[in-house]
Design a protein around this motif. Structure first.
Motif, PDB file in Angstrom:
ATOM      1  N   LYS A 104      39.743  42.498  39.141  1.00  0.00           N
ATOM      2  CA  LYS A 104      39.328  43.811  38.608  1.00  0.00           C
ATOM      3  C   LYS A 104      38.812  44.703  39.735  1.00  0.00           C
ATOM      4  CE  LYS A 104      38.251  42.879  33.775  1.00  0.00           C
ATOM      5  NZ  LYS A 104      37.443  41.882  33.095  1.00  0.00           N
ATOM      6  N   GLY A 105      37.974  44.125  40.596  1.00  0.00           N
ATOM      7  CA  GLY A 105      37.403  44.906  41.701  1.00  0.00           C
ATOM      8  C   GLY A 105      38.487  45.452  42.615  1.00  0.00           C
ATOM      9  N   ILE A 106      39.513  44.645  42.867  1.00  0.00           N
ATOM     10  CA  ILE A 106      40.600  45.089  43.762  1.00  0.00           C
ATOM     11  C   ILE A 106      41.396  46.213  43.086  1.00  0.00           C
ATOM     12  CG2 ILE A 106      42.759  44.403  44.890  1.00  0.00           C
ATOM     13  CD1 ILE A 106      41.505  41.484  44.958  1.00  0.00           C
ATOM     14  N   ILE A 107      41.775  46.005  41.821  1.00  0.00           N
ATOM     15  CA  ILE A 107      42.630  47.007  41.151  1.00  0.00           C
ATOM     16  C   ILE A 107      41.874  48.313  40.951  1.00  0.00           C
ATOM     17  CG2 ILE A 107      43.892  47.541  39.013  1.00  0.00           C
ATOM     18  CD1 ILE A 107      44.743  44.621  38.875  1.00  0.00           C
ATOM     19  N   LYS A 108      40.573  48.212  40.685  1.00  0.00           N
ATOM     20  CA  LYS A 108      39.793  49.450  40.482  1.00  0.00           C
ATOM     21  C   LYS A 108      39.421  50.124  41.800  1.00  0.00           C
ATOM     22  CE  LYS A 108      37.567  48.337  36.102  1.00  0.00           C
ATOM     23  NZ  LYS A 108      36.280  47.897  35.560  1.00  0.00           N
ATOM     24  N   GLY A 109      39.787  49.503  42.902  1.00  0.00           N
ATOM     25  CA  GLY A 109      39.526  50.114  44.214  1.00  0.00           C
ATOM     26  C   GLY A 109      38.107  49.888  44.706  1.00  0.00           C
ATOM     27  N   GLU A 110      37.353  49.009  44.030  1.00  0.00           N
ATOM     28  CA  GLU A 110      35.980  48.729  44.482  1.00  0.00           C
ATOM     29  C   GLU A 110      35.971  47.760  45.670  1.00  0.00           C
ATOM     30  OE1 GLU A 110      34.671  49.122  39.826  1.00  0.00           O
ATOM     31  OE2 GLU A 110      34.526  47.163  40.790  1.00  0.00           O
ATOM     32  N   LEU A 111      37.006  46.936  45.746  1.00  0.00           N
ATOM     33  CA  LEU A 111      37.140  46.007  46.882  1.00  0.00           C
ATOM     34  C   LEU A 111      38.389  46.391  47.655  1.00  0.00           C
ATOM     35  CD1 LEU A 111      36.510  42.538  45.129  1.00  0.00           C
ATOM     36  CD2 LEU A 111      34.873  43.916  46.410  1.00  0.00           C
ATOM     37  N   SER A 112      38.256  46.462  48.944  1.00  0.00           N
ATOM     38  CA  SER A 112      39.395  46.855  49.776  1.00  0.00           C
ATOM     39  C   SER A 112      39.834  45.632  50.600  1.00  0.00           C
ATOM     40  CB  SER A 112      38.934  48.010  50.664  1.00  0.00           C
ATOM     41  OG  SER A 112      39.937  48.342  51.535  1.00  0.00           O
ATOM     42  N   LEU A 113      41.058  45.188  50.376  1.00  0.00           N
ATOM     43  CA  LEU A 113      41.509  43.928  50.977  1.00  0.00           C
ATOM     44  C   LEU A 113      41.828  44.069  52.458  1.00  0.00           C
ATOM     45  CD1 LEU A 113      43.933  42.546  48.232  1.00  0.00           C
ATOM     46  CD2 LEU A 113      41.594  41.809  48.743  1.00  0.00           C
ATOM     47  N   SER A 114      41.507  43.005  53.205  1.00  0.00           N
ATOM     48  CA  SER A 114      41.891  42.950  54.622  1.00  0.00           C
ATOM     49  C   SER A 114      43.079  42.019  54.837  1.00  0.00           C
ATOM     50  CB  SER A 114      40.731  42.427  55.475  1.00  0.00           C
ATOM     51  OG  SER A 114      39.703  43.371  55.501  1.00  0.00           O
ATOM     52  N   HIS A 115      43.450  41.250  53.810  1.00  0.00           N
ATOM     53  CA  HIS A 115      44.522  40.250  53.957  1.00  0.00           C
ATOM     54  C   HIS A 115      45.365  40.209  52.686  1.00  0.00           C
ATOM     55  CE1 HIS A 115      42.215  38.799  57.396  1.00  0.00           C
ATOM     56  NE2 HIS A 115      41.149  38.829  56.613  1.00  0.00           N
ATOM     57  N   ARG A 116      46.537  39.599  52.787  1.00  0.00           N
ATOM     58  CA  ARG A 116      47.352  39.361  51.586  1.00  0.00           C
ATOM     59  C   ARG A 116      46.655  38.306  50.712  1.00  0.00           C
ATOM     60  NH1 ARG A 116      52.034  36.609  52.723  1.00  0.00           N
ATOM     61  NH2 ARG A 116      53.229  37.549  51.034  1.00  0.00           N
ATOM     62  N   VAL A 117      46.670  38.530  49.403  1.00  0.00           N
ATOM     63  CA  VAL A 117      46.031  37.565  48.499  1.00  0.00           C
ATOM     64  C   VAL A 117      46.927  37.341  47.281  1.00  0.00           C
ATOM     65  CG1 VAL A 117      43.944  36.941  47.210  1.00  0.00           C
ATOM     66  CG2 VAL A 117      43.750  38.471  49.161  1.00  0.00           C
ATOM     67  N   LEU A 118      47.110  36.085  46.923  1.00  0.00           N
ATOM     68  CA  LEU A 118      47.844  35.710  45.714  1.00  0.00           C
ATOM     69  C   LEU A 118      46.856  35.025  44.771  1.00  0.00           C
ATOM     70  CD1 LEU A 118      50.715  35.361  44.346  1.00  0.00           C
ATOM     71  CD2 LEU A 118      50.725  33.069  45.347  1.00  0.00           C
ATOM     72  N   PRO A 120      35.407  29.442  37.352  1.00  0.00           N
ATOM     73  CA  PRO A 120      36.318  29.970  38.385  1.00  0.00           C
ATOM     74  C   PRO A 120      37.234  31.068  37.847  1.00  0.00           C
ATOM     75  CG  PRO A 120      36.316  27.567  38.411  1.00  0.00           C
ATOM     76  CD  PRO A 120      35.557  27.976  37.192  1.00  0.00           C
ATOM     77  N   ILE A 121      37.598  30.981  36.564  1.00  0.00           N
ATOM     78  CA  ILE A 121      38.443  32.032  35.970  1.00  0.00           C
ATOM     79  C   ILE A 121      37.658  33.344  35.977  1.00  0.00           C
ATOM     80  CG2 ILE A 121      39.696  32.763  33.891  1.00  0.00           C
ATOM     81  CD1 ILE A 121      39.926  29.786  33.098  1.00  0.00           C
ATOM     82  N   GLU A 122      36.372  33.260  35.611  1.00  0.00           N
ATOM     83  CA  GLU A 122      35.546  34.476  35.575  1.00  0.00           C
ATOM     84  C   GLU A 122      35.387  35.070  36.975  1.00  0.00           C
ATOM     85  OE1 GLU A 122      32.065  34.677  33.057  1.00  0.00           O
ATOM     86  OE2 GLU A 122      32.671  32.857  32.003  1.00  0.00           O
ATOM     87  N   ILE A 123      35.233  34.208  37.981  1.00  0.00           N
ATOM     88  CA  ILE A 123      35.102  34.711  39.360  1.00  0.00           C
ATOM     89  C   ILE A 123      36.374  35.455  39.758  1.00  0.00           C
ATOM     90  CG2 ILE A 123      34.933  34.027  41.788  1.00  0.00           C
ATOM     91  CD1 ILE A 123      33.223  31.622  40.856  1.00  0.00           C
ATOM     92  N   CYS A 124      37.527  34.831  39.527  1.00  0.00           N
ATOM     93  CA  CYS A 124      38.797  35.457  39.947  1.00  0.00           C
ATOM     94  C   CYS A 124      39.076  36.713  39.129  1.00  0.00           C
ATOM     95  CB  CYS A 124      39.947  34.453  39.827  1.00  0.00           C
ATOM     96  SG  CYS A 124      39.799  33.130  41.046  1.00  0.00           S
ATOM     97  N   ASP A 125      38.740  36.681  37.852  1.00  0.00           N
ATOM     98  CA  ASP A 125      38.900  37.874  36.996  1.00  0.00           C
ATOM     99  C   ASP A 125      38.123  39.051  37.599  1.00  0.00           C
ATOM    100  OD1 ASP A 125      39.317  39.456  34.628  1.00  0.00           O
ATOM    101  OD2 ASP A 125      37.332  38.837  33.928  1.00  0.00           O
ATOM    102  N   GLU A 126      36.882  38.778  38.005  1.00  0.00           N
ATOM    103  CA  GLU A 126      36.058  39.866  38.588  1.00  0.00           C
ATOM    104  C   GLU A 126      36.637  40.359  39.906  1.00  0.00           C
ATOM    105  OE1 GLU A 126      31.807  39.472  38.841  1.00  0.00           O
ATOM    106  OE2 GLU A 126      31.776  38.227  37.041  1.00  0.00           O
ATOM    107  N   LEU A 127      37.134  39.436  40.735  1.00  0.00           N
ATOM    108  CA  LEU A 127      37.709  39.855  42.024  1.00  0.00           C
ATOM    109  C   LEU A 127      38.951  40.713  41.785  1.00  0.00           C
ATOM    110  CD1 LEU A 127      37.373  36.566  44.155  1.00  0.00           C
ATOM    111  CD2 LEU A 127      35.938  38.607  44.256  1.00  0.00           C
TER     112      LEU A 127
END
Ligand SMILES: O=C(O)CCC(=O)N[C@@H](CCC(=O)O)C(=O)O
Ligand SMILES: [Zn+2]
Length: 344
Positions: free
Chosen positions: A78-92, A69-76
């Protein structure tokens, strides 16, 4: 890794591991307008320009050796900060116990996942109790930031189990204090590859129960597989979970296939056996898998002078752990869910 280049690398996990118990807060924004607030070590909040309709908490590393699960969240992240994933909701995102990641252990001094709902206030203080209090505060400010009752609050606390499980992926549905279970949530879990759900029958001091009971969040402890060190996870086994979580945070709404009871194995807790004596043991081996059923009358556990025998045919073991601290849960047993009417 310094905090300065987090906005380039997205490597919040390394920043977290380099700052085991504390990190001064800092903020920056992404080119797409998403606000990034690092609230503490392991705690990073993303607020897209349009806040969407969901407030989503994704936690991992509440137990430091549960690495997938750490690896999954790490990838998510990274994807958000690098702009590869564009969020539709607030996420903590929360990496719960960074020091325990570094020592590759479940916890340092005390099991963090028994310290929520104020349990951290009891007894002598230690780093995990202080961390539990802080995590409660971060989650509280996150959910309380909007008073709009129509927002959907979600907390998925991602884990892996110590033992093999007959049902590899399963979720703990915290006790809802009489409210009905939600089919839509179960459909989300199925999309993650989780078809086995355990309905809890009483309150707990776990992270998921905290969010469920205090904020009415749709919250689960989700067991995605078995504990393995970094580098030894077959990440293909987590692809459905990662894809479903990605959709959840990047799509306004996600439509899951129609709910069907036949797609699930639903269990209810039959009883909890606590360790009260130093001398505590199980008659089965460490390789006995979660969800192994016992025949009525078979020995399940011995706590000092007390023997516990299976009371019904098929009573199945979950999370057996003879090494828990005195007073803590050493074993849960489950039976198939008896009443399937309490769903909306
Ligand atoms: O495999 C095990 O023995 C433990 C796996 C794990 O960490 N499970 C959680 C479940 C929390 C809950 O009951 O919601 C835990 O024990 O903290
Ligand atoms: Zn865990």
């Amino acid at each position: 890794m310094t905090t300065n280049n987090l906005s380039q690398t997205g490597d919040f996990l390394s920043v977290t591991r380099a700052n085991e118990w504390h990190l001064e807060p800092f903020s920056f924004s992404l080119d797409n307008g998403t606000q990034v607030d690092v609230l503490d070590t392991g705690v990073i909040q993303f607020t897209p320009k349009n806040c969407g309709s969901k407030d989503i908490v994704l936690s991992s590393a509440v137990h430091g050796n549960e690495t997938a699960p750490i690896e999954i969240c790490d990838e998510l992240i990274k994807g958000i900060i690098k702009g590869e994933l564009s969020l539709s909701h607030r996420v903590l995102f929360i990496f719960g116990n960074p020091a325990s990641i570094n020592i590759e252990k479940r916890f340092v001094e005390e099991n963090l996942n028994r310290l929520f709902c104020g349990a951290h206030k009891k007894g002598e203080q230690n780093n995990e109790k202080i961390r539990a209090a802080k995590l409660e505060a971060y989650v509280s400010q996150f959910f309380n930031a909007f008073s709009d009752k129509n927002r959907k609050r979600i907390h998925y606390d991602l884990h892996t189990a110590i033992r093999d499980s007959k049902n590899e992926k399963f979720a703990v549905y915290p006790f809802l204090n009489g409210k009905p279970w939600k089919k839509e949530e179960l459909s989300f879990l199925l999309s993650c590859g989780v078809n086995t759900i355990m309905m809890m029958k009483s309150s707990a001091t776990t992270f998921s129960y905290f969010s469920s009971s205090m904020f009415d969040a749709d919250a689960f402890t989700i067991e995605l597989g078995k504990v393995r060190p970094f580098g030894e996870n077959d990440m293909s086994r987590f692809e459905k979970a990662k894809m479903t979580l990605t959709q959840l945070i990047t799509h306004d709404t996600v439509n899951y296939p129609e709910f069907n009871f036949a797609d699930f194995e639903l269990f209810e807790v039959y009883r909890t056996i606590n360790r009260t004596q130093q001398d505590f043991s199980f008659p089965f081996s460490d390789s006995a898998a979660n969800f192994t059923g016992f025949a009525k009358g078979e020995l399940l556990a011995t706590d000092g002078d007390t023997d516990y025998f299976a009371e019904v045919d098929g009573e199945a073991i979950i999370f057996p752990n003879a090494k828990v601290a005195l007073g803590q849960r050493a074993l849960l047993t489950v039976i198939p869910l008896q009443n399937k009417t309490d769903f909306v």
